[in-house]
Design a protein around this motif. Structure first.
Motif, PDB file in Angstrom:
ATOM      1  N   THR A  79       0.834  -1.210   0.000  1.00  0.00           N
ATOM      2  CA  THR A  79       0.000   0.000   0.000  1.00  0.00           C
ATOM      3  C   THR A  79       0.873   1.267   0.000  1.00  0.00           C
ATOM      4  N   SER A  80       2.208   1.056   0.071  1.00  0.00           N
ATOM      5  CA  SER A  80       3.125   2.211   0.100  1.00  0.00           C
ATOM      6  C   SER A  80       3.645   2.512  -1.296  1.00  0.00           C
ATOM      7  N   LYS A  81       4.178   3.724  -1.447  1.00  0.00           N
ATOM      8  CA  LYS A  81       4.796   4.098  -2.728  1.00  0.00           C
ATOM      9  C   LYS A  81       6.237   3.616  -2.677  1.00  0.00           C
ATOM     10  N   ILE A  82       6.532   2.536  -3.393  1.00  0.00           N
ATOM     11  CA  ILE A  82       7.876   1.960  -3.318  1.00  0.00           C
ATOM     12  C   ILE A  82       8.741   2.459  -4.477  1.00  0.00           C
ATOM     13  N   ASN A 165       7.583  -2.543   2.256  1.00  0.00           N
ATOM     14  CA  ASN A 165       6.646  -2.396   3.390  1.00  0.00           C
ATOM     15  C   ASN A 165       5.575  -3.480   3.377  1.00  0.00           C
TER      16      ASN A 165
ATOM     17  N   TYR B  91      15.652   5.692   3.760  1.00  0.00           N
ATOM     18  CA  TYR B  91      14.438   6.338   3.249  1.00  0.00           C
ATOM     19  C   TYR B  91      13.205   5.441   3.352  1.00  0.00           C
ATOM     20  N   PRO B  92      13.272   4.154   2.909  1.00  0.00           N
ATOM     21  CA  PRO B  92      12.072   3.315   3.026  1.00  0.00           C
ATOM     22  C   PRO B  92      11.632   3.084   4.478  1.00  0.00           C
ATOM     23  N   ARG B  95       9.719   6.161   5.397  1.00  0.00           N
ATOM     24  CA  ARG B  95       8.445   6.113   4.662  1.00  0.00           C
ATOM     25  C   ARG B  95       7.485   5.128   5.303  1.00  0.00           C
ATOM     26  N   ASN B  96       7.995   3.980   5.731  1.00  0.00           N
ATOM     27  CA  ASN B  96       7.153   2.959   6.384  1.00  0.00           C
ATOM     28  C   ASN B  96       6.593   3.473   7.706  1.00  0.00           C
ATOM     29  N   ASP B  99       3.747   5.720   6.884  1.00  0.00           N
ATOM     30  CA  ASP B  99       2.590   4.921   6.449  1.00  0.00           C
ATOM     31  C   ASP B  99       1.872   4.299   7.650  1.00  0.00           C
ATOM     32  N   LYS B 103      -2.035   4.968   8.772  1.00  0.00           N
ATOM     33  CA  LYS B 103      -3.005   3.888   9.045  1.00  0.00           C
ATOM     34  C   LYS B 103      -3.685   4.111  10.396  1.00  0.00           C
TER      35      LYS B 103
END
Lengths: 200, 113
Positions: A79-82, A165, B91-92, B95-96, B99, B103
Motif C-alpha cells: 500500500t506504500s509508494k515503493i 513495506n 528512506y524506506p 516512509r514505512n 505509512d 493507518k
C-alpha cells in the motif's frame, strides 16, 4: 548491533545499499571466476569453466531478475509508494554473505574431490573411496554454504520487507514465489544468451 | 551535618527533575480501555474552569513517538529524504513509519464515523 547482521536495511537502502552490494558482488564473482565457481542463479552455485564476463553476466542477470520480480510483487501487494532503487539496492546488499564462499573454497578446494568422484563414475568403478579428511572437508564446506544461504534468505526477506513495506505471511509467500520465478527466468536467460547447459 | 546538607540538596534536585518531567497524556481508560474524553479544562492564569464533553484531538491520541515524528515531518517541510538523513535511517524505513501513522489516523477516523 546484532540487528545489523540480519536487517541492515533500516539504515541502508537505495543507492548506498546498491554500492555496498555491487562491491561485494564484484569481489565475490571475480574470486569465484578464478576458481571456476559460478553464481548463476538467485541461490545456485556451480563449478563451471567460462570466461570472466560470463560469470559476471550470470550473477547480474540473476539479481536484476530477482529485483524486478520483487518490485512487481511490491507494486501489486504494497500500500506504500515503493522505489525500484530501494528494492534493487537492498537485493544487491543482501548478497554480501556470499563473499565467504569463494574464500572458503580457496582454503578447502572441494572441486578436486568432486572431480575425483566424477572420474570414478566415468571409469565405471564399483565403489568410490573417499577418505575421512575429504568427508570432513565436504561437510564443512556444505555446512558453511548452507549457513550463507540461510543468512542470505534472511537478509532478502528483510530487504523485501523494508523496501516494499510488506510483512508477515504475505511477505514470506511472495518472496518464495519471487525466488522460484526469478531462478527460472534467469536460468532461461542464461541458456538463450550463453547457451549454458542446465546439467552440470 | 555536611552529609545531611548534601542529602537535602540531592533531594531538592531530584524533586525539581521529576517536576519538570513531561507528563504523558493518557488517551485510553485504564479500567475498560475505551477512548477517554476531555471533561474539564482549566486556565492556569485566571482559574477559569470549562466543564463539558470534548473529544481528544486525533493528534493527541497518537503515542509520543508518533507525535514527535509528525512534528519532525512538518519541520522538515515534508521531506522524507531530509528526515532520513537526520534520523540516520534509510528512506524506506522513514516512509514505512509515516505509512504506519497514516493507518493509525485512518483507523481513528473510521472509529469516529
Amino acid at each position: 548491533m546484532g540487528k545489523f547482521w540480519y536487517n541492515p536495511f533500516e539504515k541502508y537502502a537505495g543507492w548506498q545499499a546498491f554500492s555496498f552490494g555491487l562491491i561485494a558482488i564484484i569481489i565475490t564473482t571475480y574470486l569465484g571466476a578464478l576458481i571456476n565457481l559460478s553464481f548463476d542463479g538467485v541461490i545456485s552455485i556451480h563449478f563451471r569453466e567460462a570466461p570472466v564476463y560470463v560469470h559476471f553476466a550470470s550473477i547480474l542477470i540473476s539479481i536484476l531478475t530477482l529485483a524486478l520480480v520483487l518490485y512487481l510483487a511490491g507494486l501489486k501487494l504494497s500500500t506504500s509508494k515503493i522505489r525500484f532503487i530501494d528494492v534493487l539496492g537492498t537485493s544487491f546488499m543482501a548478497r554480501i554473505p556470499f563473499l565467504f564462499i569463494p574464500l572458503l573454497v580457496y582454503v578447502i578446494p572441494v572441486q578436486e574431490i568432486g572431480a575425483e568422484i566424477a572420474s570414478y563414475y566415468q571409469t565405471g568403478a564399483d565403489e568410490i573411496t573417499i577418505s575421512t579428511i575429504e568427508w570432513i572437508k565436504i561437510l564443512l564446506v556444505a555446512f558453511v554454504m548452507l549457513g550463507v544461504i540461510v543468512w542470505y534468505i534472511a537478509l532478502l526477506y528483510n530487504a523485501f520487507k523494508v523496501s516494499c513495506n510488506i510483512t508477515g505471511a504475505k511477505a514470506t509467500i511472495s518472496l518464495i514465489i519471487a525466488i522460484i520465478v526469478s531462478e527460472i527466468i534467469s536460468k532461461l536467460c542464461l541458456i538463450f544468451i550463453f547457451d549454458i547447459s542446465l546439467i552440470q | 551535618m555536611i552529609l545531611l546538607n548534601f542529602l537535602l540538596i540531592l533531594l531538592r534536585k531530584l524533586n525539581l527533575k521529576f517536576n519538570h518531567m513531561a507528563k504523558k497524556l493518557p488517551t485510553d481508560c485504564p479500567s475498560c480501555g475505551e477512548e477517554l474524553k476531555v471533561k474539564v479544562m482549566h486556565c492556569g492564569k485566571c482559574n477559569t474552569l470549562l466543564d463539558g464533553n470534548f473529544d481528544l484531538p486525533q493528534f493527541a491520541r497518537l503515542n509520543q513517538e508518533d507525535q514527535s515524528f509528525i512534528l519532525n515531518f512538518v519541520k522538515h517541510s515534508g521531506s522524507l529524504k531530509q528526515m532520513s538523513k537526520d534520523m540516520h535511517l534509510s528512506y524506506p524505513t522513514v516512509r514505512n513509519l509515516l505509512d504506519e501513522i497514516i493507518k493509525k489516523i485512518e483507523s481513528f477516523e473510521n472509529t469516529l464515523n
